[in-house]
Design an enzyme around this catalytic site. Sequence first.
Site, PDB file in Angstrom:
ATOM      1  N   TYR A   1     -20.828   1.554 -32.455  1.00 57.78           N
ATOM      2  CA  TYR A   1     -21.545   2.138 -32.327  1.00 57.78           C
ATOM      3  C   TYR A   1     -21.728   1.293 -34.192  1.00 57.78           C
ATOM      4  CZ  TYR A   1     -21.937   5.943 -36.901  1.00 57.78           C
ATOM      5  OH  TYR A   1     -22.704   6.448 -38.379  1.00 57.78           O
TER       6      TYR A   1
ATOM      7  N   LYS B   1     -28.974   7.494 -34.336  1.00 57.12           N
ATOM      8  CA  LYS B   1     -28.451   8.227 -32.991  1.00 57.12           C
ATOM      9  C   LYS B   1     -29.440   9.354 -32.336  1.00 57.12           C
ATOM     10  CE  LYS B   1     -25.344   7.507 -37.227  1.00 57.12           C
ATOM     11  NZ  LYS B   1     -24.636   8.385 -38.333  1.00 57.12           N
TER      12      LYS B   1
ATOM     13  N   SER C   1     -28.798   4.925 -38.529  1.00 55.29           N
ATOM     14  CA  SER C   1     -28.389   6.138 -37.887  1.00 55.29           C
ATOM     15  C   SER C   1     -29.773   6.591 -37.933  1.00 55.29           C
ATOM     16  CB  SER C   1     -27.571   7.077 -38.979  1.00 55.29           C
ATOM     17  OG  SER C   1     -26.857   7.202 -39.862  1.00 55.29           O
TER      18      SER C   1
ATOM     19  N   VAL D   1     -29.654   5.103 -43.296  1.00 54.70           N
ATOM     20  CA  VAL D   1     -28.949   4.738 -45.323  1.00 54.70           C
ATOM     21  C   VAL D   1     -30.295   3.265 -45.446  1.00 54.70           C
ATOM     22  CG1 VAL D   1     -26.984   3.499 -44.359  1.00 54.70           C
ATOM     23  CG2 VAL D   1     -27.122   5.087 -46.366  1.00 54.70           C
TER      24      VAL D   1
ATOM     25  N   TYR E   1     -28.084  14.429 -42.513  1.00 55.90           N
ATOM     26  CA  TYR E   1     -26.825  15.197 -43.353  1.00 55.90           C
ATOM     27  C   TYR E   1     -26.706  16.612 -43.619  1.00 55.90           C
ATOM     28  CZ  TYR E   1     -26.643   9.926 -41.990  1.00 55.90           C
ATOM     29  OH  TYR E   1     -27.525   9.372 -41.897  1.00 55.90           O
TER      30      TYR E   1
END
Lengths: 311, 311, 311, 311
Positions: free
Chosen positions: A191, A67, A64, A261, A243
């Site tokens: 993705y 992102k 992530s 992660v 998160y």
Amino acid sequence: MTDIGEIVRDIAEEMASRTDRGRVADYIAPLAEVDPMRFGLAVIEADGTCHLAGDAEAPFSIQSVSKVFALTLALGKVGDALWHRVGREPSGSAFNSIVQLETESGIPRNPFINAGAIVVSDIVLAGHQPREAVGEILRFARALAGEDAIFVDERVARAEQETGFRNAALANYMRAFGNLKHPVEQTLGVYFHQCAIAMSCRQLALAGRYLMLGGRNPGTGRSVVSAARARRINALMMTCGHYDGSGEFAYRVGLSGKSGVGGGILAVAPGRASIAVWSPGLNERGNSQIGTLALERLVQRTGWSVFEPNP
Amino acid sequence: MTDIGEIVRDIAEEMASRTDRGRVADYIAPLAEVDPMRFGLAVIEADGTCHLAGDAEAPFSIQSVSKVFALTLALGKVGDALWHRVGREPSGSAFNSIVQLETESGIPRNPFINAGAIVVSDIVLAGHQPREAVGEILRFARALAGEDAIFVDERVARAEQETGFRNAALANYMRAFGNLKHPVEQTLGVYFHQCAIAMSCRQLALAGRYLMLGGRNPGTGRSVVSAARARRINALMMTCGHYDGSGEFAYRVGLSGKSGVGGGILAVAPGRASIAVWSPGLNERGNSQIGTLALERLVQRTGWSVFEPNP
Amino acid sequence: MTDIGEIVRDIAEEMASRTDRGRVADYIAPLAEVDPMRFGLAVIEADGTCHLAGDAEAPFSIQSVSKVFALTLALGKVGDALWHRVGREPSGSAFNSIVQLETESGIPRNPFINAGAIVVSDIVLAGHQPREAVGEILRFARALAGEDAIFVDERVARAEQETGFRNAALANYMRAFGNLKHPVEQTLGVYFHQCAIAMSCRQLALAGRYLMLGGRNPGTGRSVVSAARARRINALMMTCGHYDGSGEFAYRVGLSGKSGVGGGILAVAPGRASIAVWSPGLNERGNSQIGTLALERLVQRTGWSVFEPNP
Amino acid sequence: MTDIGEIVRDIAEEMASRTDRGRVADYIAPLAEVDPMRFGLAVIEADGTCHLAGDAEAPFSIQSVSKVFALTLALGKVGDALWHRVGREPSGSAFNSIVQLETESGIPRNPFINAGAIVVSDIVLAGHQPREAVGEILRFARALAGEDAIFVDERVARAEQETGFRNAALANYMRAFGNLKHPVEQTLGVYFHQCAIAMSCRQLALAGRYLMLGGRNPGTGRSVVSAARARRINALMMTCGHYDGSGEFAYRVGLSGKSGVGGGILAVAPGRASIAVWSPGLNERGNSQIGTLALERLVQRTGWSVFEPNP
């Protein structure tokens, strides 16, 4: 004067001896197999000085963290129109929660939870083939880092694809609300590949320099984004980058950061340093346990928290 | 060199002419009666220089801005044990939502939503009479500001009490989980009076100085809290200070801030300035519309965002 | 003595003149095109006497009414083991809600909401090809009705598949929890085709006879299910057969029933009658507006409500 | 011919030997102290024949079973206007959940969850003193049963009041939405006393006769409610009478029923019998474990399920 190199070495030493290393992600084999004892740290100062420690040169799955780069790219393509399709608020729930989408008409809360990042992938895709879009993100990461040895780990991408049912649920759900424009398989293809990019801490810290330097890539001397946009991406990383553990990260570390992660974290001390840390064990919120601790130590000794009256 | 005084005057002038002023809170008469055209701004720099504009000397109901002072006081009483009863994450829902309490066992997400602030009131109460606890918070605000002319607006407190059914619901709910230690009426008594404190922008900015100066009150030269605690309170204000609009505030303004439904915002630029702004019209998230815009302008011209590579 | 035939005719006459007919489902063209003035009613008494009115012979898309037959079939295959994968409680939310799945580990609340019916499709699929499973459901419906002129409307099935993103989200979500055993496309293939079965009111009422007769199909004289199972399916139809309007249907009509978004309702008066009604306009809960009203009238005049002390 | 008396004796005998008796409610002392081995069963047939077994004459705390009588009374006062303030759908969540109230503007889903019953208490209160309203409910229960030896257990009422924070939260929450008309303390006073009514199984079954007889009280020969209203109350008991275990109760037992946390259940077989059972141990949904089993047995042997084609 503060000797950053010494601090970096001290931290690496302390982290090597920690036994509370969290749990390595095990939903796909390529992540589950990673040795929980790995630890890397790279700190690149504003003047370009680079400090490395531990496994700072070992490539790992940035997951992530990608992102941030995908968002930057997508904003370059569509500008603030992106915010019609993605929000800018912390989610108050898990990275893969679908509940919020139901009550908020398929608009994900921010670009750093999975749903939001899938919309960003959809924007990057923009009518191209998935392969091209992945290539574009990869080239962007390489340009930011100024290194070509950054690659997509196809084994990871394949594993994500095979087990990514929750992400498929999120994508289909948003498609039902008209918030994906491409076939779900294509958007998810982008993705999953983007999440499978492998980089070392050194490369990641290099790639993050534009965020500490008001949008400028010191490798090329050119602006990646405007200063205002760099500032805003930093703000999003602060409030949403970890998160449902973003508040805790801000509380303990006090830097803009984005976790993955795979155990990586990219952190930004504006005007001071671009920092990447990696340790695969995760805490209960899904963020690197030892990585967070290392950043906490770094900030304690350098005073780089944005919440401190820096000298 | 940047002339802060000129910037402050320019902002006040622009804000006076804005017509999109949001909606004044109307759930109690004393708030509903406030003229939406009011606007005050106070900026106190690290060296103590004070810039005022508009209604900066007019007292207004600080409402939830008081949660910063109450939290500081409560942390002084019980230290980090406070965090067993209150979380540190953005809520992802409205300031008065009760949903999260049900799924998370009566532990509010952070000390700046109503439920969290009620627990903080319960901690400040600590076996005393409500009247004494209110007195203590008031004395604390006065000491921070170095001014005695700060008071509780009894008319506001009474109105809150008469209509505060949602807060009573939150309090009873947490009591059911054992997360309030005093009779609900007593804890709410403290809470409603604390929210009814009236201060001017100037007083509020004075009171906020310890947060920009690593915990030190320049008026007394003494530490209000440790540097680490000041940093952490700033972090909480950044991620949780504007309810479900905290992400947006960070994105637009880039400062730690706490808003109140009276239209006030206290914002902190560590090492630079303590800022208070007031304009009673609220946006759809319950935060001052013109106040937020004024802070956005201020940061654009001063470069004080914590997300910028400050010179 | 009550003349059922006359009642049925009276109802059809009244319904023809109603102007408040609800809204025809418009998410796929084949449903959107149906004339809202259509109305059919078929009542088959325990002794086999059949009363028809209006468009009782016109085939329409039975949609979710098929969930009753699929459930019956699946229970025949795996027995009560089915209940490890599907609950038996009303959902308290919309037919296509995904929220509950997140908080309850991918176990749908009951077999009559979409998520539950998708699991049932997955059970019927049981390692076969989707085409075979669809064939089996279709043959089962034909056997229950004792008629071969029951078919799958391929145009409807295709349209469902093309727009069924929310169902794809539900399916993927449950797959993530391990509660689907087949590839999502296969399970959904069965589900979409099952929903696309077309039957007339007469055929539907014929097919429902086993539920009024303790599990026995009077056409063949054989038991479709045991009396206990028939009773339990009736119970599920009572508490869960009308999505989040099940309470209202029980309150107004007082019969076990299952509605479909095509405007059909199958209702059961145990020991009395099997009833099918069709009118395509839906109320705000997604159940046939005029169909519900027709059943309310029928029960008022016959005293067939299960909540009445029947003579 | 079925010998109901024998069935009742058989059931009592079996239940006496069961060891899986659930957990006695322990949130207040007067309930926690009740012996889990207690078991009572009373069946009153349509012709008045009364069958008793076990502790059928022992008074126990009827708790939420009282919600049936309070609803009947409130409907008598305000008619269907009651449904503007309370819904008629199963809740899909726990008896004391507050979540639904937030998303549905303070309108409880049905009159049998706590929030709904508190609104009903508020309607019964109707400008009177709480003491009078409690007296009215008590007199109503006595009239229905045709017995004066029914009383409010003041010790239970007091204990409820002292610990009823969740109910106080619900009440305050609805007050915030304007859905309570009296001071919260008064409405809750009525509610807590109503829940503290003590009755024996025999008295409870007597009081429930009007629901099996189309609204008529055979003791007085007068209509308590119209046949239509009796039918509708039965429908509500079927879909909502056992909180989030209502689907399960319908599935297993197939009768309209209302449970209480004291371990009592009132069940209605229209035209057949009014039934009361009591066993204090509760299952995980808060309904009497042995009581439910006893009713399941009774229905199996009598064929009284409303979902069966009764002979």
